[in-house]
Scaffold this active site. Structure first.
Site, PDB file in Angstrom:
ATOM      1  N   ASN A 139       0.824  -1.221   0.000  1.00 25.07           N
ATOM      2  CA  ASN A 139       0.000   0.000   0.000  1.00 25.07           C
ATOM      3  C   ASN A 139       0.857   1.270   0.000  1.00 25.07           C
ATOM      4  O   ASN A 139       0.476   2.285   0.581  1.00 25.07           O
ATOM      5  CB  ASN A 139      -0.978   0.006   1.192  1.00 25.07           C
ATOM      6  CG  ASN A 139      -2.087   1.057   1.084  1.00 25.07           C
ATOM      7  OD1 ASN A 139      -2.558   1.573   2.082  1.00 25.07           O
ATOM      8  ND2 ASN A 139      -2.490   1.403  -0.128  1.00 25.07           N
ATOM      9  N   CYS A 172       2.977   1.722  -3.167  1.00 27.49           N
ATOM     10  CA  CYS A 172       3.317   1.960  -4.584  1.00 27.49           C
ATOM     11  C   CYS A 172       2.082   1.838  -5.484  1.00 27.49           C
ATOM     12  O   CYS A 172       1.541   2.846  -5.946  1.00 27.49           O
ATOM     13  CB  CYS A 172       4.401   0.985  -5.058  1.00 27.49           C
ATOM     14  SG  CYS A 172       5.984   1.150  -4.193  1.00 27.49           S
ATOM     15  N   SER A 176      -1.226   0.362  -5.150  1.00 26.78           N
ATOM     16  CA  SER A 176      -2.626   0.656  -4.785  1.00 26.78           C
ATOM     17  C   SER A 176      -2.871   2.131  -4.465  1.00 26.78           C
ATOM     18  O   SER A 176      -3.932   2.653  -4.828  1.00 26.78           O
ATOM     19  CB  SER A 176      -3.146  -0.277  -3.684  1.00 26.78           C
ATOM     20  OG  SER A 176      -2.430  -0.146  -2.490  1.00 26.78           O
ATOM     21  N   ASP A 234       5.145  -5.275  -9.615  1.00 26.50           N
ATOM     22  CA  ASP A 234       5.606  -4.575  -8.415  1.00 26.50           C
ATOM     23  C   ASP A 234       6.819  -3.717  -8.772  1.00 26.50           C
ATOM     24  O   ASP A 234       7.859  -4.245  -9.178  1.00 26.50           O
ATOM     25  CB  ASP A 234       5.986  -5.640  -7.379  1.00 26.50           C
ATOM     26  CG  ASP A 234       6.438  -5.023  -6.076  1.00 26.50           C
ATOM     27  OD1 ASP A 234       6.620  -3.796  -6.016  1.00 26.50           O
ATOM     28  OD2 ASP A 234       6.601  -5.789  -5.111  1.00 26.50           O
TER      29      ASP A 234
HETATM   30  P1  4NP Z   1       3.329  -2.136  -3.417  1.00 27.96           P
HETATM   31  O1  4NP Z   1       4.924  -2.274  -3.501  1.00 27.96           O
HETATM   32  O2  4NP Z   1       2.794  -3.487  -3.019  1.00 27.96           O
HETATM   33  O3  4NP Z   1       2.945  -1.757  -4.808  1.00 27.96           O
HETATM   34  O4  4NP Z   1       3.030  -1.061  -2.389  1.00 27.96           O
HETATM   35  C1  4NP Z   1       5.698  -2.799  -2.460  1.00 27.96           C
HETATM   36  C2  4NP Z   1       5.978  -2.021  -1.372  1.00 27.96           C
HETATM   37  C3  4NP Z   1       6.765  -2.523  -0.348  1.00 27.96           C
HETATM   38  C4  4NP Z   1       7.243  -3.819  -0.426  1.00 27.96           C
HETATM   39  C5  4NP Z   1       6.955  -4.606  -1.519  1.00 27.96           C
HETATM   40  C6  4NP Z   1       6.168  -4.086  -2.541  1.00 27.96           C
HETATM   41  N1  4NP Z   1       8.056  -4.324   0.619  1.00 27.96           N
HETATM   42  O5  4NP Z   1       8.529  -5.454   0.503  1.00 27.96           O
HETATM   43  O6  4NP Z   1       8.259  -3.623   1.626  1.00 27.96           O
END
Ligand code: 4NP
Length: 158
Positions: free
Chosen positions: A11, A13, A15, A125
């Protein structure tokens, strides 16, 4: 009131980007009063944090302001509260289905099901990659957001 929740892992990047894109699209169509929008992560790593600065900057170039958003984790109440729970990728979708009450599981879908200009069904991602990943995320989400709005207009008398 139709309620849409965008879901990714952290949450910070994808979303929040989807939330910002969809809010802007609704404002452009004068539809911001009939549709509620929120976002959440499947995991708790970034609770109360603002979106990733790369996501904030990429969105700002498109006149989308993400700075007020804060990370939260998806909850069981979300399945009651929202009409659409839209996952960014298959991992997110599987996670949501694993906790979904059976009578709400049909609300869990992939956001990219609503896209028409991309064949990919997952928003990749961008967290571990470079800044160009954030532009691609925006391109994909902007396309899917238009399809989502069409779907809502077809299904609900707004
Ligand atoms: P999101 O991206 O799921 O699009 O917000 C990520 C943000 C953080 C992490 C992985 C994906 N993380 O591993 O901390």
């Amino acid at each position: 009131m139709v309620k849409v929740l965008f879901v990714c892992l952290g949450n910070i990047c994808r979303s929040p980007t989807a939330e910002g894109v969809f809010r802007k699209l609704l404002a452009e169509h004068g539809m911001d009063s009939g549709i509620e929008v929120d976002s959440a992560g499947t995991h708790a790593y970034h609770i109360d944090e603002p979106p990733d600065h790369r996501a904030v900057q990429a969105a700002a170039y498109r006149e989308i302001d993400l700075t007020q958003l804060r990370g939260r984790q998806a909850t069981l109440e979300d399945f009651d509260n929202f009409d659409y729970l839209l996952a960014m990728d298959e991992d997110n979708r599987r996670h949501m289905l694993s906790i979904a009450p059976a009578d709400h599981a049909h609300k869990v879908r992939l956001l990219m099901e609503f896209a028409s200009g991309f064949s990919e069904r997952e928003v990749p991602d961008p967290y571990w990659g470079g800044t160009s990943g954030f532009d691609r995320v925006l391109d994909m989400i902007e396309d899917a957001a238009r399809g989502l709005l069409d779907d809502i207009r077809t299904r609900y008398p707004l």
